[in-house]
Motif scaffolding. Structure first.
Motif, PDB file in Angstrom:
ATOM      1  N   LYS A  56      -9.703  13.523  -7.138  1.00  0.00           N
ATOM      2  CA  LYS A  56      -9.523  13.005  -5.790  1.00  0.00           C
ATOM      3  C   LYS A  56     -10.866  12.856  -5.080  1.00  0.00           C
ATOM      4  CE  LYS A  56      -6.984  13.892  -1.505  1.00  0.00           C
ATOM      5  NZ  LYS A  56      -6.037  14.814  -0.817  1.00  0.00           N
ATOM      6  N   LYS A  57     -11.758  13.789  -5.331  1.00  0.00           N
ATOM      7  CA  LYS A  57     -13.064  13.742  -4.678  1.00  0.00           C
ATOM      8  C   LYS A  57     -13.971  12.699  -5.314  1.00  0.00           C
ATOM      9  CE  LYS A  57     -16.872  16.745  -3.255  1.00  0.00           C
ATOM     10  NZ  LYS A  57     -17.434  18.119  -3.300  1.00  0.00           N
ATOM     11  N   ARG A  58     -13.907  12.568  -6.631  1.00  0.00           N
ATOM     12  CA  ARG A  58     -14.756  11.610  -7.353  1.00  0.00           C
ATOM     13  C   ARG A  58     -13.865  10.785  -8.279  1.00  0.00           C
ATOM     14  NH1 ARG A  58     -20.029  12.689  -6.588  1.00  0.00           N
ATOM     15  NH2 ARG A  58     -20.509  14.729  -5.679  1.00  0.00           N
ATOM     16  N   PRO A  59     -13.243   9.738  -7.754  1.00  0.00           N
ATOM     17  CA  PRO A  59     -12.339   8.927  -8.602  1.00  0.00           C
ATOM     18  C   PRO A  59     -13.128   7.998  -9.511  1.00  0.00           C
ATOM     19  CG  PRO A  59     -12.418   8.052  -6.364  1.00  0.00           C
ATOM     20  CD  PRO A  59     -13.241   9.292  -6.354  1.00  0.00           C
ATOM     21  N   ASN A  60     -12.560   7.761 -10.701  1.00  0.00           N
ATOM     22  CA  ASN A  60     -13.124   6.799 -11.654  1.00  0.00           C
ATOM     23  C   ASN A  60     -14.615   7.069 -11.893  1.00  0.00           C
ATOM     24  OD1 ASN A  60     -10.596   5.443 -11.721  1.00  0.00           O
ATOM     25  ND2 ASN A  60     -11.153   4.351  -9.851  1.00  0.00           N
ATOM     26  N   ASN A  61     -14.865   8.210 -12.459  1.00  0.00           N
ATOM     27  CA  ASN A  61     -16.229   8.702 -12.617  1.00  0.00           C
ATOM     28  C   ASN A  61     -16.646   8.612 -14.090  1.00  0.00           C
ATOM     29  OD1 ASN A  61     -18.664   9.996 -12.443  1.00  0.00           O
ATOM     30  ND2 ASN A  61     -17.812  12.022 -12.082  1.00  0.00           N
ATOM     31  N   LEU A 110     -19.976   5.825 -10.367  1.00  0.00           N
ATOM     32  CA  LEU A 110     -18.641   5.745  -9.773  1.00  0.00           C
ATOM     33  C   LEU A 110     -18.175   4.297  -9.846  1.00  0.00           C
ATOM     34  CD1 LEU A 110     -19.266   8.020  -6.636  1.00  0.00           C
ATOM     35  CD2 LEU A 110     -18.429   8.678  -8.903  1.00  0.00           C
ATOM     36  N   LEU A 111     -17.097   4.058 -10.592  1.00  0.00           N
ATOM     37  CA  LEU A 111     -16.584   2.709 -10.789  1.00  0.00           C
ATOM     38  C   LEU A 111     -15.890   2.221  -9.522  1.00  0.00           C
ATOM     39  CD1 LEU A 111     -16.042   0.347 -12.747  1.00  0.00           C
ATOM     40  CD2 LEU A 111     -13.930   1.520 -13.418  1.00  0.00           C
ATOM     41  N   LEU A 112     -16.241   1.004  -9.087  1.00  0.00           N
ATOM     42  CA  LEU A 112     -15.631   0.385  -7.908  1.00  0.00           C
ATOM     43  C   LEU A 112     -14.552  -0.585  -8.369  1.00  0.00           C
ATOM     44  CD1 LEU A 112     -18.844  -0.377  -5.798  1.00  0.00           C
ATOM     45  CD2 LEU A 112     -17.390   1.658  -5.736  1.00  0.00           C
ATOM     46  N   ILE A 113     -13.353  -0.458  -7.809  1.00  0.00           N
ATOM     47  CA  ILE A 113     -12.216  -1.297  -8.191  1.00  0.00           C
ATOM     48  C   ILE A 113     -11.745  -2.039  -6.955  1.00  0.00           C
ATOM     49  CG2 ILE A 113      -9.909  -1.353  -9.166  1.00  0.00           C
ATOM     50  CD1 ILE A 113     -10.528   1.261 -10.564  1.00  0.00           C
ATOM     51  N   SER A 114     -11.714  -3.362  -7.028  1.00  0.00           N
ATOM     52  CA  SER A 114     -11.223  -4.180  -5.931  1.00  0.00           C
ATOM     53  C   SER A 114      -9.865  -4.769  -6.303  1.00  0.00           C
ATOM     54  CB  SER A 114     -12.221  -5.299  -5.599  1.00  0.00           C
ATOM     55  OG  SER A 114     -12.397  -6.130  -6.723  1.00  0.00           O
ATOM     56  N   ALA A 115      -9.206  -5.378  -5.312  1.00  0.00           N
ATOM     57  CA  ALA A 115      -7.879  -5.959  -5.558  1.00  0.00           C
ATOM     58  C   ALA A 115      -7.956  -7.151  -6.508  1.00  0.00           C
ATOM     59  CB  ALA A 115      -7.249  -6.381  -4.230  1.00  0.00           C
TER      60      ALA A 115
END
Length: 389
Positions: A97-102, A120-125
């Motif tokens: 929860k603190k560090r998602p998609n790490n 940290l992976l960034l996920i957009s719509a």
């Protein structure tokens, strides 16, 4: 004397393994260990699959869940797994929860963690839809392009050091095996790693916050050559293939200076020219040599004997010379020089002698010349130069 006992291999198979793990003059391709934690969502699972595709057959992927592994708190478990699988690079994926998609990238040296960085992976719509899988041949040599001013920053700041470490890590993961030559037909795809600009320009911003750091963009392109107007130079176009990833830099750990110096050591390569001490070649191809001389004693330096270089009498040290009341040294004679205006003749005078106004000397020897005023016809008959008084 060392108290540690050297363990010798018991059989030939173990001896070959131990010898293969020793330092080599030409290192092989670094193996990559890929594993994930207790939670591994589909986005970061795609990242691991992409890295596995690009690093085959030098990739070791573990599919089981690994709980209670925290690289920045305790990396002993990852060091053990890397040593067991003979891997120098580790990619560990986890989600919280603190560090998602790490994604944590670690480099191992001598069985210990050299340095590590967290992405940290960034996920957009728009990118939530799964894209096509990256289809790249095995052992294909990529062309890697680093775009952005941060990659060329050579200053001593923390951000510049971080980007140099990240660039070196990406090269270790994606560059493949080191080779001396390559066929042009084998250059079929390009990996572009671009760094965006920093969001905030304020100096009071917390630099440890990942939202204040530049975004790292990873893109893959297929090289397509077309016919051009020039026969020997084709027209090159790039078609984007595979998934695209955007990361923000999270936590990081730099390597110790002494350990990094030890890790960068290597012997002389077979085709590497032997370097000579204090001899280098400049950009124009000229050889420059450096000669070290001892400290010179300038007091014994031989120079020309000139009047201007002689020291004055007041500067002479260590001489017991006294002066009389008139300001003249008693132990030396004063020699004066004067030039006769008529004939330009130089003559010397003693200190005790004085020249009278009429030209006669007082206390002289009688050989002096008396120059008086000429009058009458004798004066007119004399040349103009001799008439001058």
């Amino acid at each position: 004397m060392s108290l540690l006992r050297e363990v010798k291999p018991r059989n030939a198979r173990t001896a070959r393994i131990v010898k293969a793990r020793e330092p080599q003059l030409l290192e092989d391709r670094k193996r990559v260990l890929l594993l994930h934690g207790s939670k591994c969502p589909e986005p970061i699972r795609n990242v691991l699959k992409t890295i596995t595709t690009l690093t085959k057959p030098h990739a070791v992927q573990l599919t089981k869940k690994n709980e209670n592994i925290h690289p920045f708190e305790d990396a002993s478990s990852l060091e053990f797994l890397a040593l067991k699988n003979d891997c120098a690079l580790v990619a560990f994926a986890t989600h919280s929860k603190k560090r998602p998609n790490n994604i944590s990238l670690l480099r191992i040296f001598d069985g210990k963690v050299l340095d590590m960085v967290e992405l940290l992976l960034l996920i957009s719509a728009e990118e939530s839809v799964e894209k096509g899988r990256l289809e790249v041949g095995v052992e294909m040599k990529p062309m890697i392009l680093f775009a952005g001013s941060q990659w060329d920053d050579n200053s001593a700041s923390e951000q510049a050091t971080l980007f140099r470490q990240l660039k070196s890590t990406f090269l270790d993961v994606f560059q493949g095996e080191e080779i001396s030559s390559i066929d042009v037909a084998g250059l079929q795809y390009v990996l572009m790693i671009a760094a965006g600009e920093t969001n905030s320009t304020s100096t009071t911003t917390n630099t440890s916050d990942p939202s204040n750091k530049p975004v790292i963009h990873l893109r893959w392109y297929k090289v397509r050559t077309l016919r051009s107007d020039t026969p020997k130079v084709p027209r090159v176009e790039l078609d984007q293939i595979g998934p695209s990833f955007d990361f923000r830099i999270g936590r990081h750990k730099f390597a110790d200076e002494s350990v990094m110096k030890e890790a960068m050591k290597h012997g002389r390569r077979p085709n590497e020219a032997r370097t000579k001490k204090n001899i280098e070649t400049d950009t124009m191809g000229d050889k420059l040599g450096r000669i070290h001389l001892g400290r010179q004693n300038l007091d014994e330096l031989q120079t020309r004997k000139m009047k201007g270089l002689k020291r004055g009498r007041d500067e002479v040290e260590g001489q017991n010379v006294e002066m009389n009341g008139n300001g003249v040294y008693e132990d030396e004679d004063v020699v004066t020089q004067s030039e006769d205006e008529e004939g330009g003749v130089m003559f010397e005078e003693d200190e005790d002698e004085e020249i009278s106004e009429g030209g006669s000397s007082v206390g002289g020897t009688g050989d002096e010349i008396d120059i008086g005023e000429e009058s009458g016809a004798e004066a007119d008959a004399m040349p103009k130069r001799q008439r001058l008084a």
